[in-house]
Write an enzyme that holds these catalytic residues in place. Sequence first.
Site, PDB file in Angstrom:
ATOM      1  N   GLY A  67      -8.198   9.479   9.449  1.00  0.00           N
ATOM      2  CA  GLY A  67      -8.576   9.563  10.854  1.00  0.00           C
ATOM      3  C   GLY A  67      -9.626  10.594  11.193  1.00  0.00           C
ATOM      4  CE  LYS A  89      -3.158   2.750   2.722  1.00  0.00           C
ATOM      5  NZ  LYS A  89      -3.647   3.051   4.081  1.00  0.00           N
ATOM      6  CB  ALA A  95      -8.269   7.873   4.547  1.00  0.00           C
ATOM      7  N   GLY A  96     -11.143   8.152   6.057  1.00  0.00           N
ATOM      8  CA  GLY A  96     -12.256   9.075   6.221  1.00  0.00           C
ATOM      9  C   GLY A  96     -13.553   8.473   6.700  1.00  0.00           C
ATOM     10  CG  ASN A 125      -6.357   1.401  11.988  1.00  0.00           C
ATOM     11  OD1 ASN A 125      -6.300   0.223  12.309  1.00  0.00           O
ATOM     12  ND2 ASN A 125      -5.801   2.362  12.716  1.00  0.00           N
ATOM     13  CB  THR A 126      -9.179   6.070  12.707  1.00  0.00           C
ATOM     14  OG1 THR A 126      -7.821   6.224  12.311  1.00  0.00           O
ATOM     15  CG2 THR A 126      -9.465   6.962  13.892  1.00  0.00           C
TER      16      THR A 126
END
Length: 262
Positions: free
Chosen positions: A161, A100, A187-188, A209-210
């Site tokens: 995040g 990645k 992301a987001g 992830n977050t």
Amino acid sequence: MNDDLLRIGEFEFKSRLFTGTGLYPDTATMRGALEASACEMVTVAIRRVDLSDRSSESIASTLIEGGYTILPNTAGCYTAEEAIRTAKLARELLDTPLIKLEVIGCKKTLFPDITETLKAAQILVKDGFTVLPYFTDDPVAARKLEEMGCAAVMPLAAPIGSGLGIQNPANLEIIVEQANVPVIVDAGVGTASDAALAMELGVDAILMNTAIARADDPIGMAKAMRYAVEAGRLAYRSGRVPKKLYATASSPLQGIIGSKHQ
């Protein structure tokens, strides 16, 4: 959905939810969240995780024993040269062509540097890597990355995040429409409805992830994300009804007693 496999290079996945390993309060919570998500591929930051540590509670051991496909990433790199070195280290440590690609251009927003990303992607593809690049939701950049030979494209939905959700659905739809490789939102995403919306737009998978690791209940959120991705994908494949300004009767008017349509 058993016939709906996701293919990225030489790899195949049933699950269209990919997750990460950072920000969890402890390894046990991470392990429980991964299991609850039913994910098959997990990303790991090569510059932040010691993958040579194979002790029982290490991230590497957890992923290997769990049978997950490890997607190493170049998080923390700010130049193409740094990212290329990190990718080669990952290949040596994990014996995988997957990478990645992240080349950050701004420490505050963590937005990617598109120029450096394109530079690194071209070199890594030529070197035999299966490249999954993280970039802004730019259809032109998506097309260029695909033309270089990237195995998938990974546009952000919002800053890393941030949990803001899908900020520009129109751009994602354009990227999906023009792409001949998998499109993975990276992301987001903040909650399950964000994941479902992204999948309904036609993206092929989501990496997060977050949103899971920082939830009050990471394991519960992982399960919610699993179902949201599955529901969004099934809705996309099933085809939604067209949007209309005015109401349309769900039952036919013909045959109603006392109606002129009888």
